[in-house]
Design a protein around this motif. Structure first.
Motif, mmCIF file in Angstrom:
data_model
loop_
_atom_site.group_PDB
_atom_site.id
_atom_site.type_symbol
_atom_site.label_atom_id
_atom_site.label_comp_id
_atom_site.label_asym_id
_atom_site.label_seq_id
_atom_site.Cartn_x
_atom_site.Cartn_y
_atom_site.Cartn_z
ATOM 1 N N VAL A 53 10.512 12.021 2.555
ATOM 2 C CA VAL A 53 9.912 11.881 0.557
ATOM 3 C C VAL A 53 8.966 11.451 0.665
ATOM 4 O O VAL A 53 7.653 11.706 -0.556
ATOM 5 C CB VAL A 53 10.593 10.220 -0.591
ATOM 6 C CG1 VAL A 53 9.957 10.632 -1.663
ATOM 7 C CG2 VAL A 53 12.153 11.116 -0.529
ATOM 8 N N SER A 54 7.889 10.718 1.610
ATOM 9 C CA SER A 54 6.378 9.950 1.694
ATOM 10 C C SER A 54 5.709 11.506 1.898
ATOM 11 O O SER A 54 4.839 12.047 1.345
ATOM 12 C CB SER A 54 5.885 9.337 2.282
ATOM 13 O OG SER A 54 6.847 8.034 2.112
ATOM 14 N N ARG A 55 6.601 11.993 2.704
ATOM 15 C CA ARG A 55 6.090 13.219 3.566
ATOM 16 C C ARG A 55 5.888 14.321 2.043
ATOM 17 O O ARG A 55 4.819 14.925 2.143
ATOM 18 C CB ARG A 55 6.060 14.130 4.747
ATOM 19 C CG ARG A 55 5.375 12.985 5.658
ATOM 20 C CD ARG A 55 6.669 13.287 7.108
ATOM 21 N NE ARG A 55 7.753 13.606 6.805
ATOM 22 C CZ ARG A 55 8.267 11.116 7.729
ATOM 23 N NH1 ARG A 55 7.530 10.852 8.173
ATOM 24 N NH2 ARG A 55 9.312 11.756 8.489
ATOM 25 N N MET A 91 0.382 -0.668 0.253
ATOM 26 C CA MET A 91 0.371 0.330 0.168
ATOM 27 C C MET A 91 1.063 1.321 0.144
ATOM 28 O O MET A 91 0.515 2.076 -0.608
ATOM 29 C CB MET A 91 -0.583 -0.418 1.302
ATOM 30 C CG MET A 91 -1.852 -1.253 1.425
ATOM 31 S SD MET A 91 -3.095 -0.842 -0.099
ATOM 32 C CE MET A 91 -3.611 -3.204 0.359
ATOM 33 N N HIS A 92 1.925 1.357 0.794
ATOM 34 C CA HIS A 92 2.817 2.422 0.795
ATOM 35 C C HIS A 92 3.580 2.705 -0.555
ATOM 36 O O HIS A 92 3.900 3.463 -0.817
ATOM 37 C CB HIS A 92 3.589 2.187 1.726
ATOM 38 C CG HIS A 92 4.332 3.577 2.409
ATOM 39 N ND1 HIS A 92 5.425 3.078 3.600
ATOM 40 C CD2 HIS A 92 4.285 4.799 2.195
ATOM 41 C CE1 HIS A 92 6.273 4.898 3.444
ATOM 42 N NE2 HIS A 92 5.503 5.608 2.362
ATOM 43 N N ALA A 93 4.021 1.429 -0.992
ATOM 44 C CA ALA A 93 5.018 1.292 -2.448
ATOM 45 C C ALA A 93 3.759 1.863 -3.373
ATOM 46 O O ALA A 93 4.618 2.892 -4.116
ATOM 47 C CB ALA A 93 5.683 0.370 -2.735
ATOM 48 N N SER A 114 1.527 8.830 -6.188
ATOM 49 C CA SER A 114 1.686 10.158 -5.832
ATOM 50 C C SER A 114 2.541 10.985 -6.639
ATOM 51 O O SER A 114 2.267 12.499 -6.762
ATOM 52 C CB SER A 114 2.136 10.217 -4.326
ATOM 53 O OG SER A 114 3.225 10.393 -4.609
ATOM 54 N N ALA A 115 3.462 10.575 -7.723
ATOM 55 C CA ALA A 115 4.080 10.787 -8.324
ATOM 56 C C ALA A 115 3.762 10.342 -9.811
ATOM 57 O O ALA A 115 4.479 11.110 -10.795
ATOM 58 C CB ALA A 115 5.590 9.870 -8.602
ATOM 59 N N VAL A 121 19.237 3.102 9.506
ATOM 60 C CA VAL A 121 18.412 4.165 9.285
ATOM 61 C C VAL A 121 19.508 5.965 9.627
ATOM 62 O O VAL A 121 19.069 6.064 10.891
ATOM 63 C CB VAL A 121 17.698 3.907 10.893
ATOM 64 C CG1 VAL A 121 16.622 2.528 10.729
ATOM 65 C CG2 VAL A 121 18.931 3.832 12.124
ATOM 66 N N ALA A 122 19.950 5.484 8.782
ATOM 67 C CA ALA A 122 20.832 6.840 8.777
ATOM 68 C C ALA A 122 20.211 7.892 8.385
ATOM 69 O O ALA A 122 20.632 8.753 8.933
ATOM 70 C CB ALA A 122 22.530 6.379 7.971
ATOM 71 N N ASN A 123 19.310 7.549 7.842
ATOM 72 C CA ASN A 123 18.283 8.599 7.671
ATOM 73 C C ASN A 123 16.825 8.029 6.838
ATOM 74 O O ASN A 123 16.582 6.386 7.453
ATOM 75 C CB ASN A 123 18.294 9.355 6.453
ATOM 76 C CG ASN A 123 19.117 8.397 4.831
ATOM 77 O OD1 ASN A 123 17.454 8.221 4.945
ATOM 78 N ND2 ASN A 123 19.887 9.019 4.418
ATOM 79 N N ASP A 124 15.817 9.565 7.711
ATOM 80 C CA ASP A 124 14.455 8.889 7.113
ATOM 81 C C ASP A 124 13.785 8.926 5.980
ATOM 82 O O ASP A 124 12.767 10.140 5.532
ATOM 83 C CB ASP A 124 13.216 9.339 8.923
ATOM 84 C CG ASP A 124 11.848 8.813 8.273
ATOM 85 O OD1 ASP A 124 11.993 7.546 6.916
ATOM 86 O OD2 ASP A 124 11.327 9.458 8.475
#
Ligand SMILES: NC(=O)c1ccc[n+]([C@@H]2O[C@H](COP(=O)([O-])OP(=O)(O)OC[C@H]3O[C@@H](n4cnc5c(N)ncnc54)[C@H](OP(=O)(O)O)[C@@H]3O)[C@@H](O)[C@H]2O)c1
Length: 303
Positions: free
Chosen positions: A262-264, A199-201, A207-208, A254-257
């Motif tokens: 990108v989702s937000r 669902m997230h993917a 969204s693009a 998890v070095a970055n989110d």
């Protein structure tokens, strides 16, 4: 208790023909009874709402007027109703003594403790008990993709497997009756995790302005297939408790989110991914950043 095979050789049919009762003719019970009829078994059916038996009777089933009569006509009793309250009512209150010497296969969904309690109650009524988990929807019953998990009496499973095969591939998961529902729910937990990721993917791709179907068939399904190959190794780490990194340590992951950010930025909620990210961060904060991801399980359950 009857642990010997209820199936008998039928010279005319040239195969194993058993007398089976099916209690509960909802969508699933009807599919189960139909699959038995298709294999040539003698099927007696009962449903709380009797009219639902009409189609099965047309296909050759006999309709019993009571639960006790259905059970008395069979060696193997399949129960598939909505919940365990219904099962208890049918087996204890309505079947009672008629169960003596029979094998009960309960395919109603429930919790492991429900299954264990039911195994004891059925044993007290003089019958053998198998609990079952159906990993299929009704349309799949009898087809090559249907898998059914069984637990409880191994003797009953061995004796009746040729009959139970009518439903799909049967897998016996252990003598503890609670193991079929435990494995059933664990498989569903894995499935919902996969659906959540999908669902997230899909939301990100949409969204693009990109087509989700093309992304899914050409990229996502092959990617998930490749990733699923790593699960046995992760499982071995979980069994051993040794999460030594094998290439993709957790701190790096998890070095970055990026996924959340990108989702937000694209107006996509990251609420499905956020709990997973939070757990991975916590595991790193606990000092396990140099290990593999499988160690996250330690935050879900202390061994
Ligand atoms: N459908 C699926 O995709 C699926 C997949 C795996 C497992 N299951 C499990 O299979 C079981 C049956 O599901 P289903 O899809 O057949 O549900 P369903 O179509 O809603 O049918 C429910 C059945 O339970 C009977 N029932 C309910 N309460 C009862 C009671 N107190 N006493 C006697 N009978 C009672 C109903 O009788 P009436 O006809 O009189 O209402 C009906 O025969 C459930 O435990 C479900 O979780 C279903």
């Amino acid at each position: 208790m009857s642990t010997t095979s209820a199936a008998s050789r039928d010279a005319d049919a040239g195969g194993v023909v058993a007398s089976v009762a099916v209690l509960g003719l909802g969508a699933m019970g009807t599919a189960l009874a139909d699959a038995l009829l298709a294999r040539g078994h003698r099927v007696t059916v009962w449903n709380r709402t009797p009219a639902k038996a009409a189609g099965l009777v047309e296909h050759g089933a006999r309709q019993a007027e009571s639960v006790a009569a259905a059970v008395a006509a069979a060696d193997l009793v399949i129960v598939c109703v909505l919940d365990y309250a219904g099962v208890t009512d049918l087996l204890e209150r309505q079947a009672g003594d008629a169960l003596k010497g029979r094998v009960v296969v309960n395919l109603t969904n429930g919790a492991p403790e429900d299954a264990r309690a039911m195994a004891e109650r059925v044993a007290a009524l003089g019958a053998d008990y198998l609990d079952g988990g159906i990993m299929a929807v009704p349309a799949m019953i009898g087809g090559p993709e249907a898998v059914l998990l069984y637990s409880g009496s191994s003797a009953a499973f061995t004796a009746h497997q040729p009959v139970l095969d009518a439903f799909g591939r049967g897998v016996f998961v252990g003598g503890d009756a609670g193991l079929a529902p435990l494995n059933d729910l664990s498989l569903l937990a894995g499935m919902y995790g996969m659906f959540g990721g999908f669902m997230h993917a899909a939301a990100l791709v949409r969204s693009a302005g990109r087509p989700v179907e093309e992304f899914t068939t050409t990229l996502l399904v092959p990617w998930l297939h490749a990733m699923s190959a790593s699960l046995p190794q992760m499982a071995a780490q979980i069994d051993s408790g040794d999460y030594s990194a094998t290439g993709s340590n957790l701190a790096m992951q998890v070095a970055n989110d990026s996924i959340g950010d990108v989702s937000r930025a694209q107006g996509v909620s990251a609420e499905l991914f956020a709990p997973m990210y939070a757990l991975m961060k916590r595991r790193v904060a606990d000092g396990h950043g140099d290990e593999d991801m499988a160690g996250v399980v330690e935050l879900l359950h202390k061994r």
